[in-house]
Design a protein around this motif. Structure first.
Motif, PDB file in Angstrom:
ATOM      1  N   GLU A 133       3.775  -5.320   2.631  1.00  0.00           N
ATOM      2  CA  GLU A 133       2.801  -6.182   3.696  1.00  0.00           C
ATOM      3  C   GLU A 133       3.811  -6.320   4.864  1.00  0.00           C
ATOM      4  O   GLU A 133       3.476  -6.543   6.171  1.00  0.00           O
ATOM      5  N   ARG A 134       5.257  -6.511   4.559  1.00  0.00           N
ATOM      6  CA  ARG A 134       6.293  -6.883   5.737  1.00  0.00           C
ATOM      7  C   ARG A 134       6.038  -5.454   6.706  1.00  0.00           C
ATOM      8  O   ARG A 134       6.387  -5.873   7.778  1.00  0.00           O
ATOM      9  N   ASP A 135       6.210  -4.424   6.251  1.00  0.00           N
ATOM     10  CA  ASP A 135       6.106  -3.063   7.158  1.00  0.00           C
ATOM     11  C   ASP A 135       5.325  -2.015   6.415  1.00  0.00           C
ATOM     12  O   ASP A 135       5.761  -1.435   5.811  1.00  0.00           O
ATOM     13  N   GLN A 136       4.221  -1.733   6.911  1.00  0.00           N
ATOM     14  CA  GLN A 136       3.373  -0.974   6.522  1.00  0.00           C
ATOM     15  C   GLN A 136       3.568   0.302   6.842  1.00  0.00           C
ATOM     16  O   GLN A 136       2.738   1.302   6.393  1.00  0.00           O
ATOM     17  N   SER A 137       4.724   0.863   7.704  1.00  0.00           N
ATOM     18  CA  SER A 137       4.906   2.052   7.979  1.00  0.00           C
ATOM     19  C   SER A 137       6.130   2.765   6.922  1.00  0.00           C
ATOM     20  O   SER A 137       6.649   3.728   7.179  1.00  0.00           O
ATOM     21  N   ILE A 138       6.428   1.719   5.752  1.00  0.00           N
ATOM     22  CA  ILE A 138       7.413   2.435   4.990  1.00  0.00           C
ATOM     23  C   ILE A 138       6.703   3.155   3.724  1.00  0.00           C
ATOM     24  O   ILE A 138       5.818   2.584   3.119  1.00  0.00           O
ATOM     25  N   PHE A 162       3.662   6.221  13.418  1.00  0.00           N
ATOM     26  CA  PHE A 162       2.263   5.649  12.867  1.00  0.00           C
ATOM     27  C   PHE A 162       2.824   4.310  12.203  1.00  0.00           C
ATOM     28  O   PHE A 162       3.584   4.066  11.391  1.00  0.00           O
ATOM     29  N   GLN A 163       1.754   3.443  12.101  1.00  0.00           N
ATOM     30  CA  GLN A 163       2.178   2.061  11.601  1.00  0.00           C
ATOM     31  C   GLN A 163       1.534   1.933  10.156  1.00  0.00           C
ATOM     32  O   GLN A 163       1.971   0.795   9.710  1.00  0.00           O
ATOM     33  N   TRP A 164       1.134   2.882   9.471  1.00  0.00           N
ATOM     34  CA  TRP A 164       0.599   2.676   8.325  1.00  0.00           C
ATOM     35  C   TRP A 164       0.869   4.258   7.575  1.00  0.00           C
ATOM     36  O   TRP A 164       0.255   5.084   7.935  1.00  0.00           O
ATOM     37  N   VAL A 183       0.830  13.619   3.578  1.00  0.00           N
ATOM     38  CA  VAL A 183       0.967  12.233   3.761  1.00  0.00           C
ATOM     39  C   VAL A 183      -0.078  11.678   4.467  1.00  0.00           C
ATOM     40  O   VAL A 183      -0.714  12.259   5.291  1.00  0.00           O
ATOM     41  N   THR A 184      -0.577  10.358   3.746  1.00  0.00           N
ATOM     42  CA  THR A 184      -1.608   9.695   4.441  1.00  0.00           C
ATOM     43  C   THR A 184      -0.881   8.807   5.610  1.00  0.00           C
ATOM     44  O   THR A 184      -0.076   7.965   5.196  1.00  0.00           O
ATOM     45  N   ALA A 185      -1.432   8.757   6.796  1.00  0.00           N
ATOM     46  CA  ALA A 185      -1.308   8.149   8.239  1.00  0.00           C
ATOM     47  C   ALA A 185      -2.216   7.257   8.585  1.00  0.00           C
ATOM     48  O   ALA A 185      -3.285   7.608   8.451  1.00  0.00           O
TER      49      ALA A 185
END
Length: 372
Positions: A133-138, A162-164, A183-185
């Motif tokens: 939740e803190r960083d969805q790009s991880i 990408f942010q997610w 990878v799902t982006a």
């Protein structure tokens, strides 16, 4: 119109169901997210998520509760071809907090030595069915060079802006040595219509990763349908196929097959194996046929499969592996080939006849052994 176009679903005559992990105090799920492999001499390793759950209300079983807040990623090992899975061989890879902490601290960590992706002892796992939740790009991956007895990582994967991000252990090794990771982006929060499959490439056996290509459907429903969670195989002639999960709401999902004839640089739609089901895993059988297995999240709930004899262009009758579940909350299969020509498909499921019921029975890890 002939009946051959609508063949009746079939039950494999030799299907054998095996319980891998069942604990009424845990929600165990999602082997698709974490990996499953058969080694030599009857040794198998599976990885999955488990989180404490008392099955008193639907909230207790919410995926963001059992995975993102209380999840622990584990492995289990079988030494007899998957027939038995001793609980004493369950090993923790860490809970969410332990895994997330170093990933927030450093985005530059990388393996010190390249990996032999073709080694029969190599195993890769990944995590975060729900991004932090803190960083969805991880997103991250972990490696083992020795069948999961020791581990390296977790290593944070690049997000390329990408942010997610959701990383799964879906990879293939091209004949020229390039490793492809699927990878799902997602753009923004990865909501409906914003997810797609990004193909990463590593030219140095996993030390660094580059962005290669997207897999995106040219479809009028693209604003509303996510196409993601790719399961790839490489055919004997070098073509690459990927089964994508296509989903428009919480339960309404189906598989689509995309094809690349140029090593993963460009992709085209090839076929749709079934009306419903997902996510799906593709397996190239030793005789050249393709097997696809998927969770069947419509009534009657269960696990199903199909076989293609023409490289994924068309698909045979639907095979009903299970139809005894109590709710749609199931699936995420992984399949391995066994030494006797059979396959073992592992998944999470719940049973309609379970004594503990809350939108279906206890979520647990099971497998079906059958001959496609």
């Amino acid at each position: 119109m002939t009946s051959q176009a609508y063949p009746s679903a079939e039950y494999p005559t030799d299907a054998q169901h095996i319980t891998i992990y069942y604990d009424e105090n845990y929600f165990a799920a999602w082997p698709f997210n974490h990996g499953f492999k058969a080694f030599s001499e009857g040794e198998l390793l599976i990885s999955f998520s488990r989180g404490p759950c008392n099955y008193r209300s639907p909230y207790d079983m919410a995926h963001h509760v059992v995975d993102a807040r209380g999840g622990e990623y584990v492995t289990m090992r079988s030494s007899d071809g998957g027939l038995t899975w001793p609980i004493e061989r369950l090993r923790s890879l860490g809970n969410r907090q332990e895994i997330e902490r170093p990933l927030f601290m450093s985005a530059e960590d990388a393996p010190s030595e390249p990996y032999d992706w073709a080694s029969p002892d190599f195993f890769m796992t990944a995590g975060f069915g729900i991004p932090p939740e803190r960083d969805q790009s991880i997103g991250y991956i972990q490696y083992s060079r020795d069948r999961g007895h020791s581990w390296e990582g977790p290593f944070r994967m690049p997000s390329f802006g990408f942010q997610w991000i959701q990383v799964k252990p879906d990879h293939i090794l091209r004949p020229d040595g390039l490793v492809l990771l699927f990878v799902t982006a997602g753009i923004a929060s990865g909501k409906r219509g914003n997810r797609f499959v990004a193909v990463y490439g590593s030219p140095d056996a996993g030390l660094t990763w580059n962005y290669l290509a997207p897999i995106i459907a040219d479809s009028v429903d693209g604003r509303y349908v996510n196409r993601y969670y790719a399961s790839p195989v490489m055919l004997h002639d070098g073509r690459i196929l990927a089964a994508l999960r296509c989903q428009i709401d919480a339960r309404n999902a189906w598989p689509e097959i995309f094809e690349s004839v140029d090593g993963g640089r460009t992709w085209q739609f090839l076929s749709r194996p079934s009306d419903w089901g997902g996510p799906s895993e593709l397996t190239l059988l030793d005789d050249g046929r393709l097997l696809i297995v998927y969770g069947y999240r419509v009534v009657p709930y269960g696990i199903r499969a199909r076989v293609s004899e023409d490289d994924g262009r068309s698909w045979g009758p639907e095979l009903i592996l299970r139809d005894d579940a109590g709710s749609w909350d199931l699936g995420y299969p992984r399949t391995v080939k066994l030494s006797d020509g059979k396959v073992m498909t592992a998944y999470y499921i719940n049973r309609a006849d379970d004594e503990i019921q809350c939108n279906g029975g206890v979520r647990y890890i099971a497998a079906t052994v059958f001959t496609p």
